[in-house]
Design a protein around this motif. Structure first.
Motif, short mmCIF file in Angstrom:
data_model
loop_
_atom_site.label_atom_id
_atom_site.label_comp_id
_atom_site.label_asym_id
_atom_site.label_seq_id
_atom_site.Cartn_x
_atom_site.Cartn_y
_atom_site.Cartn_z
N VAL A 165 14.99 -97.46 72.11
CA VAL A 165 14.76 -98.76 71.47
C VAL A 165 14.34 -98.57 70.03
CG1 VAL A 165 13.24 -100.77 71.46
CG2 VAL A 165 14.18 -99.94 73.62
N LEU A 166 13.47 -97.61 69.78
CA LEU A 166 12.99 -97.38 68.42
C LEU A 166 14.10 -96.91 67.51
CD1 LEU A 166 9.52 -95.71 69.14
CD2 LEU A 166 10.06 -98.12 68.72
N GLU A 167 14.97 -96.04 68.01
CA GLU A 167 16.10 -95.57 67.20
C GLU A 167 17.05 -96.71 66.88
OE1 GLU A 167 16.40 -90.92 68.76
OE2 GLU A 167 17.36 -92.53 69.89
N ALA A 168 17.28 -97.58 67.86
CA ALA A 168 18.16 -98.73 67.64
C ALA A 168 17.58 -99.67 66.59
CB ALA A 168 18.38 -99.48 68.96
N LEU A 169 16.28 -99.94 66.67
CA LEU A 169 15.65 -100.78 65.66
C LEU A 169 15.69 -100.12 64.29
CD1 LEU A 169 12.57 -102.07 67.70
CD2 LEU A 169 14.57 -103.39 66.98
N GLY A 170 15.68 -98.78 64.27
CA GLY A 170 15.85 -98.06 63.01
C GLY A 170 17.21 -98.31 62.40
#
Length: 260
Positions: A165-170
């Motif tokens: 999720v964090l990579e996608a939001l990045g």
């Protein structure tokens, strides 16, 4: 006293004209959410409409030529499906029944399999025709969609088959200052049904969420906070209206003061 009444009226009008309503702004409001995602698949599972690239190699390349699709002209040099220059690798589309048509082997049921399971199945079947084949399977259309209060919303193609999720939001350049970090919504299709999960990005426990690792076609929605909702209907017309009301209130106040 009359002046005070006008000022109160003015403040009320300003408040009403500058506040948006949550029901007019926020997506997916029909809570409570019933179909909650409670577990995470350990590997990506292939399903209908997935697009696969499958390459077969061996020490003797001639023995596996029949098991590889031919290259076709077209595509851009930066296309991840390009094999060399302007030639593009053909792909396999998993049909509605979960099948692909594979050279020599014919119709194969691949929906419901992981990459490891599909690789093992193909290796075993091709081994009947070629010695020690090496099978490389890749999902070519792994995409996630990110909407709401992020700096760069959109649909993103993932080069790997594993993203958090964090990579996608990045990829979306992070949340804006107006994004609700405690109430990020994830929508996922599981066995033909839409399922949902809420993620609290302010908690370190979010990394242990069953949806921390995303799946193909996941949708992330970041809800706007109260400040953004309140400001949503404040536009140039409201500014003109408020200015006019302010001027009128001042004139009335001065008139009443002089009359007293």
């Amino acid at each position: 006293m009359k002046t005070r009444h006008f000022l109160i009226l003015f403040l009320a009008i300003v408040t009403l004209t500058s506040c948006g309503s949550r029901k007019n702004i926020v997506y997916f409001q029909d809570e409570p959410i019933s179909d909650i995602i409670t577990s995470e698949p350990k590997q990506l599972i292939y399903k209908p409409d997935d697009i696969l690239t499958i390459n077969v190699s061996a020490l003797d390349p001639e023995t596996v030529v029949p098991f590889n699709l031919t290259l076709v002209a077209g595509g851009l040099n930066n296309n991840p499906l390009n094999a060399q220059g302007g030639l593009q690798q053909q792909t396999y589309l998993i049909d509605y029944d979960g099948n692909i048509e594979f050279p020599v082997l014919g119709t194969l049921k691949v929906a419901g399999l992981t990459r490891t399971e599909l690789t093992d199945m193909l290796t075993q079947k091709i081994s009947e025709y070629a010695k020690n084949p090496i099978v490389n399977v890749r999902l070519a259309n792994f995409t996630v969609t990110i909407l709401g209060e992020v700096r760069n919303p959109g649909t993103f193609t993932i080069q790997d088959e594993r993203i958090t999720v964090l990579e996608a939001l990045g990829l979306a350049d992070d949340l804006t200052i107006f994004g609700k970090r405690k109430n990020v919504l994830l929508i996922r299709e599981v066995d033909g049904k839409k399922k949902f999960a809420k993620i609290d990005l302010t908690s370190i426990n979010s990394v242990n969420s069953p949806v921390y690792y995303l799946q193909q076609n996941d949708v992330i929605y970041v809800e706007p906070n109260t400040a953004k909702i309140r400001a949503s209907t404040f536009n140039q017309n409201n500014s003109i209206l408020i200015s006019a009301i302010g001027t009128l209130t001042t004139i009335v106040a001065v008139f009443l003061a002089n009359s007293n």
